[in-house]
Design a protein around this motif. Structure first.
Motif, PDB file in Angstrom:
ATOM      1  N   MET A   1       0.827  -1.189   0.000  1.00 53.94           N
ATOM      2  CA  MET A   1       0.000   0.000   0.000  1.00 53.94           C
ATOM      3  C   MET A   1       0.877   1.261   0.000  1.00 53.94           C
ATOM      4  SD  MET A   1      -3.502   0.680   0.400  1.00 53.94           S
ATOM      5  CE  MET A   1      -4.098  -0.775   1.167  1.00 53.94           C
ATOM      6  N   ILE A   2       1.940   1.251   0.785  1.00 50.37           N
ATOM      7  CA  ILE A   2       2.821   2.416   0.836  1.00 50.37           C
ATOM      8  C   ILE A   2       3.569   2.567  -0.482  1.00 50.37           C
ATOM      9  CG2 ILE A   2       4.834   3.412   1.985  1.00 50.37           C
ATOM     10  CD1 ILE A   2       3.829   2.065   4.561  1.00 50.37           C
ATOM     11  N   GLN A   3       4.035   1.435  -1.020  1.00 46.15           N
ATOM     12  CA  GLN A   3       4.723   1.484  -2.304  1.00 46.15           C
ATOM     13  C   GLN A   3       3.792   2.001  -3.395  1.00 46.15           C
ATOM     14  OE1 GLN A   3       4.696  -1.393  -0.446  1.00 46.15           O
ATOM     15  NE2 GLN A   3       6.818  -1.784   0.073  1.00 46.15           N
ATOM     16  N   GLN A   4       2.520   1.611  -3.319  1.00 47.06           N
ATOM     17  CA  GLN A   4       1.530   2.059  -4.294  1.00 47.06           C
ATOM     18  C   GLN A   4       1.396   3.581  -4.243  1.00 47.06           C
ATOM     19  OE1 GLN A   4      -2.438   0.670  -3.455  1.00 47.06           O
ATOM     20  NE2 GLN A   4      -2.988   0.650  -5.619  1.00 47.06           N
ATOM     21  N   SER A   5       1.355   4.146  -3.053  1.00 44.59           N
ATOM     22  CA  SER A   5       1.246   5.598  -2.908  1.00 44.59           C
ATOM     23  C   SER A   5       2.481   6.304  -3.461  1.00 44.59           C
ATOM     24  CB  SER A   5       1.061   5.972  -1.434  1.00 44.59           C
ATOM     25  OG  SER A   5      -0.183   5.522  -0.964  1.00 44.59           O
ATOM     26  N   ILE A   6       3.647   5.739  -3.190  1.00 42.63           N
ATOM     27  CA  ILE A   6       4.885   6.348  -3.688  1.00 42.63           C
ATOM     28  C   ILE A   6       4.919   6.312  -5.207  1.00 42.63           C
ATOM     29  CG2 ILE A   6       7.389   6.066  -3.770  1.00 42.63           C
ATOM     30  CD1 ILE A   6       7.211   5.094  -0.841  1.00 42.63           C
ATOM     31  N   VAL A   7       4.537   5.185  -5.785  1.00 43.09           N
ATOM     32  CA  VAL A   7       4.536   5.063  -7.244  1.00 43.09           C
ATOM     33  C   VAL A   7       3.543   6.027  -7.869  1.00 43.09           C
ATOM     34  CG1 VAL A   7       3.973   3.496  -9.149  1.00 43.09           C
ATOM     35  CG2 VAL A   7       5.392   2.704  -7.275  1.00 43.09           C
ATOM     36  N   ILE A   8       2.348   6.137  -7.295  1.00 42.41           N
ATOM     37  CA  ILE A   8       1.343   7.065  -7.818  1.00 42.41           C
ATOM     38  C   ILE A   8       1.887   8.486  -7.825  1.00 42.41           C
ATOM     39  CG2 ILE A   8      -0.889   8.159  -7.307  1.00 42.41           C
ATOM     40  CD1 ILE A   8      -1.837   5.407  -6.289  1.00 42.41           C
ATOM     41  N   ALA A   9       2.456   8.910  -6.699  1.00 44.00           N
ATOM     42  CA  ALA A   9       2.976  10.273  -6.589  1.00 44.00           C
ATOM     43  C   ALA A   9       4.117  10.524  -7.566  1.00 44.00           C
ATOM     44  CB  ALA A   9       3.430  10.550  -5.162  1.00 44.00           C
ATOM     45  N   LEU A  10       5.049   9.583  -7.665  1.00 45.82           N
ATOM     46  CA  LEU A  10       6.197   9.778  -8.546  1.00 45.82           C
ATOM     47  C   LEU A  10       5.805   9.783 -10.019  1.00 45.82           C
ATOM     48  CD1 LEU A  10       8.953   7.627  -6.802  1.00 45.82           C
ATOM     49  CD2 LEU A  10       8.774  10.116  -6.908  1.00 45.82           C
ATOM     50  N   VAL A  11       4.917   8.885 -10.401  1.00 42.19           N
ATOM     51  CA  VAL A  11       4.503   8.825 -11.811  1.00 42.19           C
ATOM     52  C   VAL A  11       3.743  10.085 -12.206  1.00 42.19           C
ATOM     53  CG1 VAL A  11       2.983   7.619 -13.427  1.00 42.19           C
ATOM     54  CG2 VAL A  11       4.533   6.324 -11.993  1.00 42.19           C
ATOM     55  N   LEU A  12       2.798  10.509 -11.375  1.00 45.16           N
ATOM     56  CA  LEU A  12       2.030  11.709 -11.708  1.00 45.16           C
ATOM     57  C   LEU A  12       2.923  12.953 -11.739  1.00 45.16           C
ATOM     58  CD1 LEU A  12      -1.291  11.176  -9.737  1.00 45.16           C
ATOM     59  CD2 LEU A  12      -0.972  11.173 -12.208  1.00 45.16           C
ATOM     60  N   ASN A  13       3.753  13.115 -10.726  1.00 40.96           N
ATOM     61  CA  ASN A  13       4.624  14.293 -10.693  1.00 40.96           C
ATOM     62  C   ASN A  13       5.637  14.271 -11.833  1.00 40.96           C
ATOM     63  OD1 ASN A  13       3.390  15.506  -8.509  1.00 40.96           O
ATOM     64  ND2 ASN A  13       4.708  14.502  -7.030  1.00 40.96           N
ATOM     65  N   VAL A  31      -0.029  22.804 -10.656  1.00 42.52           N
ATOM     66  CA  VAL A  31      -0.373  22.958  -9.239  1.00 42.52           C
ATOM     67  C   VAL A  31      -1.593  22.113  -8.902  1.00 42.52           C
ATOM     68  CG1 VAL A  31      -1.219  24.600  -7.518  1.00 42.52           C
ATOM     69  CG2 VAL A  31       0.674  25.232  -9.000  1.00 42.52           C
ATOM     70  N   LEU A  32      -2.591  22.104  -9.770  1.00 40.92           N
ATOM     71  CA  LEU A  32      -3.776  21.264  -9.547  1.00 40.92           C
ATOM     72  C   LEU A  32      -3.404  19.785  -9.513  1.00 40.92           C
ATOM     73  CD1 LEU A  32      -6.530  22.978 -11.720  1.00 40.92           C
ATOM     74  CD2 LEU A  32      -6.421  22.829  -9.230  1.00 40.92           C
ATOM     75  N   GLU A  33      -2.509  19.383 -10.382  1.00 38.96           N
ATOM     76  CA  GLU A  33      -2.060  17.985 -10.390  1.00 38.96           C
ATOM     77  C   GLU A  33      -1.356  17.639  -9.098  1.00 38.96           C
ATOM     78  OE1 GLU A  33       0.795  15.007 -10.244  1.00 38.96           O
ATOM     79  OE2 GLU A  33       1.443  17.069 -10.570  1.00 38.96           O
ATOM     80  N   ASP A  34      -0.516  18.539  -8.608  1.00 41.34           N
ATOM     81  CA  ASP A  34       0.210  18.275  -7.374  1.00 41.34           C
ATOM     82  C   ASP A  34      -0.743  18.130  -6.201  1.00 41.34           C
ATOM     83  OD1 ASP A  34       2.675  17.930  -5.947  1.00 41.34           O
ATOM     84  OD2 ASP A  34       2.318  19.907  -5.080  1.00 41.34           O
ATOM     85  N   MET A  35      -1.740  19.001  -6.134  1.00 41.65           N
ATOM     86  CA  MET A  35      -2.732  18.905  -5.066  1.00 41.65           C
ATOM     87  C   MET A  35      -3.556  17.627  -5.212  1.00 41.65           C
ATOM     88  SD  MET A  35      -3.967  22.853  -4.738  1.00 41.65           S
ATOM     89  CE  MET A  35      -5.098  22.501  -3.423  1.00 41.65           C
ATOM     90  N   GLY A  36      -3.892  17.288  -6.440  1.00 41.66           N
ATOM     91  CA  GLY A  36      -4.668  16.075  -6.684  1.00 41.66           C
ATOM     92  C   GLY A  36      -3.908  14.816  -6.324  1.00 41.66           C
ATOM     93  N   SER A  37      -2.633  14.765  -6.664  1.00 45.31           N
ATOM     94  CA  SER A  37      -1.847  13.574  -6.316  1.00 45.31           C
ATOM     95  C   SER A  37      -1.667  13.471  -4.802  1.00 45.31           C
ATOM     96  CB  SER A  37      -0.502  13.575  -7.033  1.00 45.31           C
ATOM     97  OG  SER A  37       0.337  14.595  -6.557  1.00 45.31           O
ATOM     98  N   SER A  38      -1.531  14.611  -4.132  1.00 44.52           N
ATOM     99  CA  SER A  38      -1.450  14.590  -2.668  1.00 44.52           C
ATOM    100  C   SER A  38      -2.735  14.051  -2.060  1.00 44.52           C
ATOM    101  CB  SER A  38      -1.186  15.992  -2.119  1.00 44.52           C
ATOM    102  OG  SER A  38       0.051  16.468  -2.553  1.00 44.52           O
ATOM    103  N   LEU A  39      -3.865  14.439  -2.636  1.00 44.34           N
ATOM    104  CA  LEU A  39      -5.160  13.948  -2.153  1.00 44.34           C
ATOM    105  C   LEU A  39      -5.293  12.448  -2.394  1.00 44.34           C
ATOM    106  CD1 LEU A  39      -7.907  14.669  -0.949  1.00 44.34           C
ATOM    107  CD2 LEU A  39      -8.706  15.125  -3.264  1.00 44.34           C
TER     108      LEU A  39
END
Length: 55
Positions: A1-13, A31-39
């Motif tokens: 689950m943690i790895q999934q979150s890291i991968v999501i954030a890195l790929v989107l950013n 900026v919207l993408e960054d906020m969205g990936s954080s959410l």
């Protein structure tokens, strides 16, 4: 689950950094993408702690 979150954030950013560098998107969209990936990462982490989001 943690790895999934890291991968999501890195790929989107990474995708939006590349698109921003190429001039395809502007700063407000990045900026919207960054906020969205954080959410997304936060909501994914909430699943880890079994926190109910529906009230």
């Amino acid at each position: 689950m943690i790895q999934q979150s890291i991968v999501i954030a890195l790929v989107l950013n990474g995708t939006f950094i590349l698109l921003g560098t190429l001039g395809v998107i502007g700063l407000p969209m990045a900026v919207l993408e960054d906020m969205g990936s954080s959410l997304l990462v936060t909501l994914n982490a909430m699943r880890l702690f079994n926190i109910k989001t529906d009230g």
